[in-house]
Scaffold this motif. Sequence first.
Motif, PDB file in Angstrom:
ATOM      1  N   VAL A 186       0.848  -1.193   0.000  1.00 56.12           N
ATOM      2  CA  VAL A 186       0.000   0.000   0.000  1.00 56.12           C
ATOM      3  C   VAL A 186       0.880   1.238   0.000  1.00 56.12           C
ATOM      4  O   VAL A 186       1.658   1.471   0.935  1.00 56.12           O
ATOM      5  N   VAL A 187       0.753   2.039  -1.054  1.00 55.73           N
ATOM      6  CA  VAL A 187       1.562   3.248  -1.213  1.00 55.73           C
ATOM      7  C   VAL A 187       0.632   4.452  -1.329  1.00 55.73           C
ATOM      8  O   VAL A 187      -0.170   4.539  -2.271  1.00 55.73           O
ATOM      9  N   GLY A 188       0.717   5.361  -0.369  1.00 56.06           N
ATOM     10  CA  GLY A 188      -0.051   6.593  -0.433  1.00 56.06           C
ATOM     11  C   GLY A 188       0.717   7.648  -1.202  1.00 56.06           C
ATOM     12  O   GLY A 188       1.941   7.744  -1.088  1.00 56.06           O
ATOM     13  N   LEU A 189      -0.010   8.421  -2.008  1.00 51.54           N
ATOM     14  CA  LEU A 189       0.603   9.512  -2.786  1.00 51.54           C
ATOM     15  C   LEU A 189       0.263  10.837  -2.135  1.00 51.54           C
ATOM     16  O   LEU A 189      -0.916  11.173  -1.964  1.00 51.54           O
ATOM     17  N   ASP A 190       1.300  11.572  -1.745  1.00 51.43           N
ATOM     18  CA  ASP A 190       1.094  12.839  -1.065  1.00 51.43           C
ATOM     19  C   ASP A 190       2.328  13.710  -1.281  1.00 51.43           C
ATOM     20  O   ASP A 190       3.450  13.203  -1.355  1.00 51.43           O
ATOM     21  N   SER A 191       2.121  15.015  -1.385  1.00 47.30           N
ATOM     22  CA  SER A 191       3.252  15.927  -1.617  1.00 47.30           C
ATOM     23  C   SER A 191       4.248  15.905  -0.463  1.00 47.30           C
ATOM     24  O   SER A 191       5.408  16.288  -0.634  1.00 47.30           O
ATOM     25  N   SER A 192       3.817  15.453   0.709  1.00 45.50           N
ATOM     26  CA  SER A 192       4.709  15.385   1.862  1.00 45.50           C
ATOM     27  C   SER A 192       5.442  14.053   1.960  1.00 45.50           C
ATOM     28  O   SER A 192       6.138  13.801   2.947  1.00 45.50           O
ATOM     29  N   GLY A 193       5.286  13.209   0.977  1.00 48.51           N
ATOM     30  CA  GLY A 193       5.901  11.889   1.015  1.00 48.51           C
ATOM     31  C   GLY A 193       7.413  11.935   1.140  1.00 48.51           C
ATOM     32  O   GLY A 193       8.075  12.779   0.537  1.00 48.51           O
ATOM     33  N   GLY A 194       7.967  11.009   1.903  1.00 46.50           N
ATOM     34  CA  GLY A 194       9.417  10.992   2.107  1.00 46.50           C
ATOM     35  C   GLY A 194      10.181  10.341   0.975  1.00 46.50           C
ATOM     36  O   GLY A 194      11.389  10.527   0.847  1.00 46.50           O
ATOM     37  N   ASP A 195       9.510   9.570   0.131  1.00 45.05           N
ATOM     38  CA  ASP A 195      10.163   8.894  -0.992  1.00 45.05           C
ATOM     39  C   ASP A 195       9.565   9.353  -2.305  1.00 45.05           C
ATOM     40  O   ASP A 195       8.385   9.721  -2.379  1.00 45.05           O
ATOM     41  N   GLY A 216      -5.313  16.387   0.749  1.00 42.25           N
ATOM     42  CA  GLY A 216      -4.387  15.265   0.640  1.00 42.25           C
ATOM     43  C   GLY A 216      -4.878  14.054   1.416  1.00 42.25           C
ATOM     44  O   GLY A 216      -6.070  13.928   1.736  1.00 42.25           O
ATOM     45  N   LEU A 217      -3.979  13.180   1.747  1.00 44.43           N
ATOM     46  CA  LEU A 217      -4.331  11.979   2.504  1.00 44.43           C
ATOM     47  C   LEU A 217      -4.617  12.336   3.960  1.00 44.43           C
ATOM     48  O   LEU A 217      -3.944  13.182   4.550  1.00 44.43           O
ATOM     49  N   ARG A 218      -5.593  11.666   4.539  1.00 42.11           N
ATOM     50  CA  ARG A 218      -5.859  11.860   5.952  1.00 42.11           C
ATOM     51  C   ARG A 218      -4.769  11.183   6.790  1.00 42.11           C
ATOM     52  O   ARG A 218      -4.132  10.221   6.325  1.00 42.11           O
ATOM     53  N   PRO A 219      -4.513  11.672   8.000  1.00 40.33           N
ATOM     54  CA  PRO A 219      -3.431  11.109   8.822  1.00 40.33           C
ATOM     55  C   PRO A 219      -3.525   9.599   9.020  1.00 40.33           C
ATOM     56  O   PRO A 219      -2.512   8.891   8.932  1.00 40.33           O
ATOM     57  N   LEU A 220      -4.718   9.080   9.278  1.00 45.29           N
ATOM     58  CA  LEU A 220      -4.861   7.647   9.493  1.00 45.29           C
ATOM     59  C   LEU A 220      -4.555   6.867   8.225  1.00 45.29           C
ATOM     60  O   LEU A 220      -4.001   5.756   8.282  1.00 45.29           O
ATOM     61  N   THR A 221      -4.895   7.446   7.078  1.00 46.06           N
ATOM     62  CA  THR A 221      -4.575   6.787   5.805  1.00 46.06           C
ATOM     63  C   THR A 221      -3.068   6.712   5.615  1.00 46.06           C
ATOM     64  O   THR A 221      -2.531   5.676   5.181  1.00 46.06           O
ATOM     65  N   LYS A 222      -2.366   7.795   5.944  1.00 47.24           N
ATOM     66  CA  LYS A 222      -0.902   7.787   5.854  1.00 47.24           C
ATOM     67  C   LYS A 222      -0.311   6.737   6.798  1.00 47.24           C
ATOM     68  O   LYS A 222       0.603   5.990   6.417  1.00 47.24           O
ATOM     69  N   ASP A 223      -0.837   6.685   8.021  1.00 43.17           N
ATOM     70  CA  ASP A 223      -0.294   5.749   9.004  1.00 43.17           C
ATOM     71  C   ASP A 223      -0.510   4.297   8.586  1.00 43.17           C
ATOM     72  O   ASP A 223       0.295   3.424   8.908  1.00 43.17           O
ATOM     73  N   THR A 224      -1.605   4.040   7.867  1.00 42.77           N
ATOM     74  CA  THR A 224      -1.909   2.671   7.454  1.00 42.77           C
ATOM     75  C   THR A 224      -1.109   2.249   6.233  1.00 42.77           C
ATOM     76  O   THR A 224      -0.919   1.053   5.996  1.00 42.77           O
ATOM     77  N   SER A 225      -0.624   3.199   5.456  1.00 43.85           N
ATOM     78  CA  SER A 225       0.129   2.886   4.234  1.00 43.85           C
ATOM     79  C   SER A 225       1.511   2.349   4.580  1.00 43.85           C
ATOM     80  O   SER A 225       2.112   2.715   5.591  1.00 43.85           O
ATOM     81  N   ASP A 226       2.024   1.480   3.697  1.00 41.15           N
ATOM     82  CA  ASP A 226       3.401   0.984   3.860  1.00 41.15           C
ATOM     83  C   ASP A 226       4.410   2.087   3.558  1.00 41.15           C
ATOM     84  O   ASP A 226       5.455   2.179   4.206  1.00 41.15           O
ATOM     85  N   HIS A 227       4.097   2.899   2.567  1.00 41.55           N
ATOM     86  CA  HIS A 227       4.956   4.023   2.177  1.00 41.55           C
ATOM     87  C   HIS A 227       4.067   5.209   1.828  1.00 41.55           C
ATOM     88  O   HIS A 227       2.945   5.032   1.342  1.00 41.55           O
ATOM     89  N   VAL A 228       4.564   6.411   2.059  1.00 48.37           N
ATOM     90  CA  VAL A 228       3.935   7.636   1.557  1.00 48.37           C
ATOM     91  C   VAL A 228       4.934   8.267   0.599  1.00 48.37           C
ATOM     92  O   VAL A 228       6.034   8.656   1.001  1.00 48.37           O
ATOM     93  N   ALA A 229       4.562   8.319  -0.663  1.00 47.54           N
ATOM     94  CA  ALA A 229       5.485   8.761  -1.714  1.00 47.54           C
ATOM     95  C   ALA A 229       4.982  10.036  -2.372  1.00 47.54           C
ATOM     96  O   ALA A 229       3.800  10.387  -2.280  1.00 47.54           O
ATOM     97  N   ARG A 230       5.884  10.697  -3.037  1.00 50.21           N
ATOM     98  CA  ARG A 230       5.557  11.934  -3.754  1.00 50.21           C
ATOM     99  C   ARG A 230       5.921  11.762  -5.225  1.00 50.21           C
ATOM    100  O   ARG A 230       6.635  10.828  -5.605  1.00 50.21           O
ATOM    101  N   LEU A 231       5.422  12.663  -6.034  1.00 49.45           N
ATOM    102  CA  LEU A 231       5.768  12.703  -7.452  1.00 49.45           C
ATOM    103  C   LEU A 231       6.632  13.930  -7.686  1.00 49.45           C
ATOM    104  O   LEU A 231       6.163  15.059  -7.570  1.00 49.45           O
ATOM    105  N   ASP A 232       7.902  13.719  -7.967  1.00 43.94           N
ATOM    106  CA  ASP A 232       8.807  14.842  -8.248  1.00 43.94           C
ATOM    107  C   ASP A 232       8.640  15.279  -9.690  1.00 43.94           C
ATOM    108  O   ASP A 232       8.694  14.464 -10.616  1.00 43.94           O
ATOM    109  N   LEU A 233       8.443  16.581  -9.876  1.00 43.87           N
ATOM    110  CA  LEU A 233       8.220  17.136 -11.207  1.00 43.87           C
ATOM    111  C   LEU A 233       9.336  18.120 -11.544  1.00 43.87           C
ATOM    112  O   LEU A 233       9.806  18.854 -10.673  1.00 43.87           O
ATOM    113  N   PRO A 234       9.774  18.177 -12.814  1.00 48.74           N
ATOM    114  CA  PRO A 234      10.902  19.039 -13.169  1.00 48.74           C
ATOM    115  C   PRO A 234      10.536  20.506 -13.340  1.00 48.74           C
ATOM    116  O   PRO A 234      11.412  21.372 -13.337  1.00 48.74           O
TER     117      PRO A 234
END
Length: 262
Positions: A186-195, A216-234
Amino acid sequence: MPQRPQDRPKDRPKDRSRPGAKPGATHEQVERRTRFERARRESLQPGDDIAVLYGWHTVKAALENPSRRIRKLLATENAARLPPDAVHQGIYAEADPLPAPPIEEISADGIVLVLDQITDPHNVGAIFRTAAAFAATAVVTTLRHSPEATGVLAKSASGALEHVPLITVQNLARALAQLKERGFLVVGLDSSGGDELAELPLRAPLALVFGAEGKGLRPLTKDTSDHVARLDLPGTIQSLNVSNAAALALYIATNQLKARSA
């Protein structure tokens, strides 16, 4: 020189009609017609358990789906002669909602999209269209704070509702936990993601979770995810519409899974 009251014609009838009323209609006739029109409009309103579908691609896909039961189909004479890309298509259908498998029966293969209280039907419809294009297994939404699979959402999905199951759940965190128990990453997509999503070692079965724009994602959704990732844009703008973010995330994930299986 303005007319004096005694100079004005006395046989001029007072205009007591309402907009749209026929000339000379009495007050009772206008009221009767108003009540009739209101009753007619109300009789045409579909019930709460009916999915409203309109637009060429949407209705055509529903007609071709053996799992979709059509209750009513309306089309103008011109609609039958118009090409699929016509702006005004004049085709409308009412149908039973599609059956959806419980989350426990989602195939443990491929990619599932999970929507955390995304309420805009245009966005959800566009996400469905992208999910169908990338052969996603299902779209999971919350029972509350999410649009119904009808009207604008169905039109924006452009027929994708017939190809990607929609699963609604009462509690999203519990649903994510169930997916994890069945082996989903389970991977959550959020601008605050660490990866950065492209740098994560993704694997199937995979659940990509998207939050509403702004919140964005709710706190509990982030906590339940295996990873919280972001999309880096150029570019200088670092945020995307959620439906565009879903398309980019699906592209990245699909390419990764394809490379791993090669």
